[in-house]
Motif scaffolding. Structure first.
Motif, PDB file in Angstrom:
ATOM      1  N   UNK A 237      65.025  39.188 -19.260  1.00 12.79           N
ATOM      2  CA  UNK A 237      65.659  38.075 -18.550  1.00 12.79           C
ATOM      3  C   UNK A 237      65.834  38.392 -17.075  1.00 12.79           C
ATOM      4  N   UNK A 238      66.110  39.652 -16.740  1.00  8.56           N
ATOM      5  CA  UNK A 238      66.152  40.059 -15.328  1.00  8.56           C
ATOM      6  C   UNK A 238      64.795  39.805 -14.680  1.00  8.56           C
ATOM      7  N   UNK A 239      63.717  40.111 -15.393  1.00  9.20           N
ATOM      8  CA  UNK A 239      62.362  39.855 -14.869  1.00  9.20           C
ATOM      9  C   UNK A 239      62.196  38.361 -14.595  1.00  9.20           C
ATOM     10  N   UNK A 240      62.616  37.533 -15.529  1.00 11.85           N
ATOM     11  CA  UNK A 240      62.501  36.083 -15.336  1.00 11.85           C
ATOM     12  C   UNK A 240      63.333  35.614 -14.149  1.00 11.85           C
ATOM     13  N   UNK A 241      64.535  36.154 -14.018  1.00 15.69           N
ATOM     14  CA  UNK A 241      65.412  35.775 -12.908  1.00 15.69           C
ATOM     15  C   UNK A 241      64.777  36.116 -11.566  1.00 15.69           C
ATOM     16  N   UNK A 242      64.350  37.355 -11.425  1.00 18.76           N
ATOM     17  CA  UNK A 242      63.795  37.816 -10.149  1.00 18.76           C
ATOM     18  C   UNK A 242      62.510  37.076  -9.812  1.00 18.76           C
ATOM     19  N   UNK A 243      61.644  36.883 -10.802  1.00 21.97           N
ATOM     20  CA  UNK A 243      60.376  36.211 -10.499  1.00 21.97           C
ATOM     21  C   UNK A 243      60.574  34.735 -10.166  1.00 21.97           C
ATOM     22  N   UNK A 244      61.523  34.083 -10.805  1.00 24.48           N
ATOM     23  CA  UNK A 244      61.789  32.680 -10.457  1.00 24.48           C
ATOM     24  C   UNK A 244      62.306  32.576  -9.024  1.00 24.48           C
ATOM     25  N   UNK A 245      63.186  33.483  -8.645  1.00 26.44           N
ATOM     26  CA  UNK A 245      63.736  33.454  -7.278  1.00 26.44           C
ATOM     27  C   UNK A 245      62.660  33.815  -6.267  1.00 26.44           C
ATOM     28  N   UNK A 246      61.831  34.808  -6.587  1.00 27.56           N
ATOM     29  CA  UNK A 246      60.715  35.148  -5.689  1.00 27.56           C
ATOM     30  C   UNK A 246      59.733  33.986  -5.553  1.00 27.56           C
ATOM     31  N   UNK A 247      59.463  33.311  -6.653  1.00 34.21           N
ATOM     32  CA  UNK A 247      58.572  32.151  -6.598  1.00 34.21           C
ATOM     33  C   UNK A 247      59.167  31.057  -5.716  1.00 34.21           C
ATOM     34  N   UNK A 248      60.450  30.786  -5.893  1.00 36.53           N
ATOM     35  CA  UNK A 248      61.111  29.774  -5.062  1.00 36.53           C
ATOM     36  C   UNK A 248      60.997  30.134  -3.579  1.00 36.53           C
ATOM     37  N   UNK A 249      61.230  31.399  -3.250  1.00 30.71           N
ATOM     38  CA  UNK A 249      61.110  31.833  -1.853  1.00 30.71           C
ATOM     39  C   UNK A 249      59.674  31.697  -1.362  1.00 30.71           C
ATOM     40  N   UNK A 250      58.722  32.031  -2.206  1.00 30.43           N
ATOM     41  CA  UNK A 250      57.306  31.890  -1.821  1.00 30.43           C
ATOM     42  C   UNK A 250      56.959  30.431  -1.545  1.00 30.43           C
ATOM     43  N   UNK A 251      57.466  29.530  -2.368  1.00 26.25           N
ATOM     44  CA  UNK A 251      57.205  28.100  -2.142  1.00 26.25           C
ATOM     45  C   UNK A 251      57.837  27.649  -0.830  1.00 26.25           C
TER      46      UNK A 251
END
Length: 159
Positions: free
Chosen positions: A140-154
């Motif tokens: 779940x930490x992986x999902x959290x970090x990747x979702x936030x990184x994706x949002x920042x990338x967008x």
């Protein structure tokens, strides 16, 4: 045609990734830790209840609908590679797809299914719960970090 839709789709993907990242952030930081403080049978019951009630059209659209938008964004980033922000668009879409729908289906859902299959009051239930807390929260930490990184990338892609 697809290049004209990219700003709108990027905005939708950023919102979706942000919502999903926020939900997973909450689970990693206080929901599951609160369940871990309960006796094993109570924690298992609470988590199993959430695993049933989370399957709503709204959350499934946020999690998997954002993944579908990311598939379109990957195509758009490749087609419009010479456009500013294409790298960030491609990065965000790939990070989201791998870190959220794929991690969810490959790791978190099987852990949820294993938890649902045990007798919460048994010693085996307590052992499964201990492993669940360690493994599920890590993924779940992986999902959290990747979702936030994706949002920042967008966000970077849209600048």
């Amino acid at each position: 045609m697809i290049v004209k839709l990219l700003p709108t789709l990027t905005f939708i993907a950023a919102l979706g990734a942000g919502v999903v990242g926020g939900v997973f952030f909450a689970f990693s930081n206080f929901v599951v830790p609160a369940f871990a403080r309960l006796p094993a049978a109570g924690g298992i019951a609470a988590m199993n209840s959430i695993n049933v009630t989370v399957i709503t059209p709204m959350f499934m659209t946020a999690l998997f609908g954002t993944g579908l938008v990311c598939l379109v964004l990957i195509s758009g980033a490749i087609i419009g590679w010479s456009q500013p922000g294409s790298f960030w668009l491609l990065a965000g879409a790939l990070i989201y797809l791998v870190g959220n729908p794929i991690v969810t289906m490959v790791f978190n859902v099987p852990l949820n299914d294993a938890l649902a299959a045990v007798d919460p009051a048994s010693s085996n239930g307590a052992a499964v719960w201990t492993g669940f807390l360690r493994d599920w929260v890590m993924w779940n930490h992986v999902r959290t970090v990747t979702a936030i990184l994706a949002m920042a990338s967008f966000w970077f892609a849209s600048r």
